[in-house]
Design a protein around this motif. Structure first.
Motif: not given
Lengths: 262, 51
Positions: B1-16
């Motif tokens: 399982m690639s972890h990249t989408p989860f990392i990008i998702g977490a930081y995107s939600i945080g930034a928004i």
């Protein structure tokens, strides 16, 4: 204490009391705090860029969690802030209820949306970390559930404050709710010790040191400091806007805006 | 399982969320400033008609 010491201490005490009195004056508070906001934002941006660079680029992947551990550089500082903001809000709510200082009421009430924002980030980032690590986005674990309750308390405080038309009455009611809600803080903190939870215990403590490698710890600490500056800048901005809103018909507001517009 | 989408998702939600939380009071300030200007104009107009 001899006469000389008493003489030298007196002006210092007066200066402090004067400062506290001045902070209670809306125009003085507005002008004084306005000087700090750009600096707080600048420090926040510099620390965030530095912390994210170290955390996302330089730090090695965790041997158990792999790359997903990098989510913790936003999840953990946000979780700390969700608690710290509540503690500071509860202290200010207590001061506001006892001494009825309007600016402290405003500071307490403007803390709530920032605390709620950090709690949302904590829950969302934690959920996205949980999927690759635990195999699920959510479990009704004591730590997760008590953090969700914290979000509801923040939303309750915001809702109650906005539901009453008279701002000072609204602030008093919401401050009381903030004090009652403080009972959730020890539950969140000790939930991983009191119950057998899926959520792991603390890897860092103020007294006991850290079990994290330094290369992974520094970015976390930098991000933790950065979020404090975010809170400071955002809180002061919100408090100044709230003061303008409440004093819209007062002369000082017009003078301040006239000065700003030239 | 690639972890990249989860990392990008977490930081995107945080930034928004954090960007919205930072910009919301600035938008509110803009609307309050507009209200104050309008209030001053109304007061000036009523003062002019009285004199």
């Amino acid at each position: 204490m001899n006469v000389e010491t008493a003489k030298t201490n007196k002006p210092r005490k007066n200066a402090f009391v004067m400062f506290i009195h001045k902070m209670g004056s809306p125009p003085w508070f507005y002008n004084f705090t306005g000087k700090f906001i750009p600096w707080f934002w600048a420090i926040f941006i510099v620390l965030t860029v530095w912390g994210l660079y170290l955390g996302l680029v330089k730090a090695p992947a965790d041997y158990l969690q792999g790359e997903s551990f990098r989510i913790l550089y936003i999840h953990v500082p946000a979780a700390w802030m969700s608690l710290l903001i509540y503690i500071s809000m509860a202290i200010m709510a207590f001061i506001a209820l006892v001494w009825r200082i309007r600016i402290v009421e405003i500071l307490a009430m403007t803390s709530a949306p920032i605390g709620a924002a950090f709690t949302i980030v904590t829950l969302a980032a934690g959920s996205l970390w949980g999927r690759p690590t635990w195999g699920t986005y959510w479990v009704w674990d004591a730590r997760l559930t008590s953090e969700l309750v914290l979000l509801f308390i923040y939303l309750g405080i915001i809702g109650l404050y906005n539901a009453i038309d008279e701002p000072r009455k609204a602030a008093r009611a919401a401050c009381l709710l903030a004090l009652v809600g403080a009972v959730n803080l020890p539950i969140i903190h000790y939930s991983v010790k009191w119950w057998n939870t899926l959520h792991q215990g603390s890897s860092i403590s103020l007294m006991g040191g850290s079990s994290i490698d330094t290369s992974m710890l520094w970015p976390l600490l930098i991000m933790a400091v950065a979020t404090k500056f975010y809170y400071g800048a955002n809180l002061l901005t919100r408090a100044r806007v709230k003061l303008l809103e409440q004093d819209i018909r007062k002369a000082w507001v017009r003078e301040v805006l006239k000065e700003k517009n030239g | 399982m690639s972890h990249t989408p989860f990392i990008i998702g977490a930081y995107s939600i945080g930034a928004i969320v954090l960007l919205w939380c930072a910009f919301a009071p600035l938008l509110r300030k803009k609307s309050i400033t507009r209200d104050i200007r309008r209030l001053v104009q109304v007061e000036e107009r009523s003062r002019d008609t009285n004199t």
